[in-house]
Design a protein around this motif. Structure first.
Motif, PDB file in Angstrom:
ATOM      1  N   SER A 429       0.824  -1.205   0.000  1.00  0.00           N
ATOM      2  CA  SER A 429       0.000   0.000   0.000  1.00  0.00           C
ATOM      3  C   SER A 429       0.864   1.263   0.000  1.00  0.00           C
ATOM      4  O   SER A 429       2.014   1.263   0.453  1.00  0.00           O
ATOM      5  CB  SER A 429      -0.910  -0.001   1.229  1.00  0.00           C
ATOM      6  N   GLU A 430       0.271   2.350  -0.477  1.00  0.00           N
ATOM      7  CA  GLU A 430       0.922   3.654  -0.413  1.00  0.00           C
ATOM      8  C   GLU A 430       0.593   4.363   0.899  1.00  0.00           C
ATOM      9  O   GLU A 430       1.189   5.391   1.214  1.00  0.00           O
ATOM     10  CB  GLU A 430       0.453   4.530  -1.594  1.00  0.00           C
ATOM     11  N   ASP A 431      -0.361   3.830   1.644  1.00  0.00           N
ATOM     12  CA  ASP A 431      -0.808   4.446   2.897  1.00  0.00           C
ATOM     13  C   ASP A 431       0.076   3.935   4.039  1.00  0.00           C
ATOM     14  O   ASP A 431       0.044   2.755   4.387  1.00  0.00           O
ATOM     15  CB  ASP A 431      -2.270   4.084   3.156  1.00  0.00           C
ATOM     16  N   GLU A 432       0.861   4.824   4.661  1.00  0.00           N
ATOM     17  CA  GLU A 432       1.805   4.409   5.692  1.00  0.00           C
ATOM     18  C   GLU A 432       1.101   3.860   6.934  1.00  0.00           C
ATOM     19  O   GLU A 432       1.647   3.000   7.627  1.00  0.00           O
ATOM     20  CB  GLU A 432       2.719   5.571   6.079  1.00  0.00           C
ATOM     21  N   ALA A 433      -0.084   4.355   7.239  1.00  0.00           N
ATOM     22  CA  ALA A 433      -0.830   3.839   8.395  1.00  0.00           C
ATOM     23  C   ALA A 433      -1.221   2.382   8.159  1.00  0.00           C
ATOM     24  O   ALA A 433      -1.150   1.542   9.065  1.00  0.00           O
ATOM     25  CB  ALA A 433      -2.060   4.691   8.659  1.00  0.00           C
ATOM     26  N   VAL A 434      -1.624   2.066   6.923  1.00  0.00           N
ATOM     27  CA  VAL A 434      -1.970   0.687   6.568  1.00  0.00           C
ATOM     28  C   VAL A 434      -0.715  -0.188   6.637  1.00  0.00           C
ATOM     29  O   VAL A 434      -0.755  -1.321   7.138  1.00  0.00           O
ATOM     30  CB  VAL A 434      -2.589   0.639   5.158  1.00  0.00           C
TER      31      VAL A 434
END
Length: 746
Positions: A429-434
């Motif tokens: 993913s590009e989402d760091e939280a994910v």
């Protein structure tokens, strides 16, 4: 009964106890003067001097060989007062010597006890054959500090630094009663206690370096346990725990360095399922457990400082439900749903959003009211991230790899294999939280307490296969390479050779990207890539590492990392002979001290007791001057684990010639008192490993061993309660007691 020939004519046989006795009585029939009793075996056994018939009566008991075994002043019944003296015999005897250790100590010949009441003595003393004072173990008694009363007796080889002990003992219960004291060799208090008449402790006060450090006071409600700020006199409270109602209520209080109360916590157990938590005496949390699935919460409520309800729980049965958060007007603003999935088990507790007791200390400034709102928000945001993770599309290439594995049956740390496909996908993913959530869940399942699983290899194999597909996203590619690096850094990763080799075959697909990183400008990424390349075992990797090692244009650290990598490369390929030949040929001509250090470390580790003196000398030189390689060595992780250069060197030297190490250990012993307290633990382990590798070494005290024991004694005197140090001493069978250490040193 026929009188034996050696029994005097006036002696009378008493049927009730089967003994011959001789003595006079007055007109009233009371015993007077000297009475003698003969043992059934025929020897003079007991004499009692009744005088005019008024106590005390002086009693003496004899061994079969005629020597004195015991004497005391008797007041009738079982009452003895004053000095009671016990003496051993060289010959077999029926007379007991007081138990407790002295009876088995060869150097203890006599014991004295001062009785102040019936069955109660207040002091005890021990002596050798020449009437010299000794401990109950038979060791010589050191000089008594001026503040230690004469009543106190010396004790050696205790588990603390105690040297002098004083208290009253009731022999009828075999326990101390009343006031009790312990002092160290210097006369500083160690422990004071107060016992009741049954031997139960009512108070205990512990001291560190003579200053009060902890107190425990028992009362009819429970216990008050207090810790005090270190090295402060008069003592100031640091924290206090009050136990009441059979430990169903606990209050924790914390104080600043002036002794002022900072805040308090109270935990109440109204029943096995009903609990309350208070902050500064105001109710913060109350809850009831159901006893159902996972012992889930049935009802829980959280309140703000003014008593406003801010969070509650709605149970939906079978361990499910909803956490609700309200604003100050009572309007619902957020919800967290609790399922029966394993991931939600922490959400089923009644105190889910409360700080744990380990979170509280004297430095804490956050109130419980702020903490519960913060924890709720964190968990709420995590729920949003989990939803986003579940909604991520799965790339076809990843789907093809995931479908090859039975995730429900795969071996994991906690049985959560079915959840691994979604978090593997989250790594792309590009989402760091994910990504952060995914990484946490992956590592929870693939590594636990130095163990790896089938999932460890399969997850890494799949991520390695994905890495070449993400050349368009350096962030994702580097993330996947970082995962590979961390997995290969697990020193037990080779446990399953078949799965390990399959994983390496997958990692081989990333070699082009790794070589590019290894030759790049980012030193950190270059080293990680180099480390991974070492495991691939490719010949071009070997050539690359040799070239980098000899590249004098590079820094000492860069060349050193290449050399470490090359050494590890040979070890993984089980080419130790080639490694020894390569390093020994280069050692004498090398002038860089860090590279010489690396060579000598591997050469000594591989050749062990056959190591050449010049290699050992090089390591000892670096040990004495470790600062010269400190920074370069710190850059060698993961080859050097935690970067502790001294421990690393000593672990290697422990494999070398013991006599050479003992000859060179002196400077290390001298250095020990000057380093920080935690480093001294490493020093002690190293010194003991060299000087006391076997228990027999304690029976042959060489000058180096004597020096080490005396330094150890000084360290124990400084801080006798340092448990980390005691663990090292115990490991080598060395007493953690200053007096015993000095005795060993002679």
């Amino acid at each position: 009964m026929e009188r034996p020939q050696h029994i005097p004519a006036g002696a009378i046989f008493y049927e009730e106890d089967g003994n011959w006795k001789l003595g006079d009585k007055n007109a009233d029939g009371h015993k007077i003067g000297l009475w003698t009793t003969w043992h059934p075996e025929g020897y003079r056994w007991i004499t009692v001097e009744y005088g005019n018939g008024t106590p005390p009566y002086h009693v003496q008991r004899f061994h079969p060989d005629g020597t004195l075994g015991e004497e005391a002043d008797w007041y009738g019944g079982s009452k003895f007062l004053g000095v009671s003296r016990h003496i051993k015999s060289d010959n077999p005897t029926n007379e007991p010597f007081p138990a407790g250790g002295a009876d088995k100590a060869p150097n203890v010949w006599m014991a004295e006890f001062d009785y102040i009441e019936e069955g109660i003595y207040e002091s005890q003393r021990y002596f050798d054959r020449n009437n010299n004072p000794v401990s109950s173990d038979g060791d010589p008694v050191p000089e008594r500090p001026a503040n230690v009363p004469l009543r106190a007796h010396f004790v050696s080889n205790m588990h603390s630094a105690t040297a002098w002990v004083m208290g009253q003992v009731d022999i009828r219960i075999g326990a101390y009663i009343g006031e009790y004291f312990e002092w160290d060799l210097n006369g500083k208090p160690v422990i004071t206690r107060i016992y009741d008449t049954t031997g139960k402790a009512l108070e205990e006060h512990q001291y560190n370096n003579g200053l009060l450090s902890r107190s425990k006071v028992y009362n009819n409600q429970g216990l008050v346990s207090t810790y005090y700020h270190r090295n402060v006199n008069p003592p100031l409270m640091q924290s206090q725990t009050i136990y009441k109602n059979n430990d169903k209520e606990r209050t924790y209080r914390y104080y600043d360095d002036k002794g002022k109360l900072l805040y308090s916590i109270r935990d109440e157990k109204l029943s096995d399922t009903h609990r309350r938590r208070y902050y500064n005496d105001k109710l913060v949390c109350e809850g009831i457990r159901t006893g159902e699935v996972g012992d889930a919460v049935m009802e829980s409520k959280y309140y703000l400082e003014d008593g406003t309800l801010v969070i509650d729980f709605t149970s939906l049965g079978e361990g499910t439900g909803v956490w609700n958060r309200y604003d100050t007007r009572g309007q619902l603003v957020q919800q967290i749903h609790v399922s029966n999935h394993d991931d939600d088990y922490r959400l089923k507790h009644l105190d889910t959003f409360m700080p744990s007791l380990g979170d509280y200390d004297n430095e804490r400034t956050q109130t419980d009211w702020d903490a519960i709102l913060e924890k709720f928000e964190e968990r709420y945001q995590r729920q949003l991230v989990e939803r986003k993770l579940k909604s991520l599309p799965v790339p076809p290439a990843l789907r093809a790899e995931l479908d090859k594995v039975d995730w429900k049956e795969i071996d994991t740390a906690f049985g959560g294999g079915a959840n691994l496909p979604s978090v593997i996908n989250g790594m792309l993913s590009e989402d760091e939280a994910v990504v952060e959530l995914s990484q946490g869940k992956i590592w929870m399942e693939i590594e636990h307490q130095n163990s790896v699983y089938e999932s460890t290899y399969k997850v890494t194999e799949i991520l390695a296969k994905m890495a070449p597909l993400y050349t368009h996203s350096q962030v994702i590619q580097l993330r996947l390479i970082q995962h590979i690096y961390e997995v290969l850094g697990l020193y037990y990763i080779t446990d399953d050779q078949e799965l390990y080799n399959e994983m390496l075959n997958a990692i081989a697909a990333v070699i082009p990207q790794l070589m590019q990183l290894a030759n790049g400008d980012d030193a950190g990424q270059a080293r990680k890539a180099t480390y991974i390349l070492v495991f691939t075992g490719k010949e071009d990797v070997e050539q690359y590492l040799v070239r980098e090692w000899h590249n004098t244009a590079k820094s000492s650290s860069g060349r050193g990392y290449a050399l470490y990598s090359l050494c590890y490369y040979y070890l993984l390929k089980r080419q130790s002979d080639k490694l020894i030949a390569t390093l020994s040929a280069a050692f004498d001509g090398e002038t860089n001290i860090f590279l010489r250090f690396i060579m000598s470390a591997y050469l000594v580790a591989l050749t062990k007791d056959k190591a050449q003196d010049n290699w050992l000398t090089e390591l000892l030189l670096r040990l004495a001057d470790h600062q010269s390689i400190y920074h370069d060595f710190g850059d060698m992780v993961p080859y050097t684990r935690d970067g502790d250069v001294q421990r690393y060197i000593w672990e290697i030297l422990s494999k070398a010639k013991p006599e050479v190490l003992e000859q060179n250990i002196g400077p290390v012993i001298d250095k020990l008192p000057t380093v920080d307290i935690l480093s001294r633990i490493t020093y002690f382990r190293v010194i003991f490993d060299v000087l006391f590798p076997e228990p027999a070494a304690l029976r042959e005290i060489t000058p180096a061993r004597r020096k080490a024991l005396l330094v150890a004694a000084d360290e124990v005197i400084k801080d006798p309660g340092f448990l980390n140090r005691k663990e090292v001493f115990d490991e080598f069978g060395i007493p953690h007691d200053a007096y015993a250490l000095k005795q060993l040193a002679g």
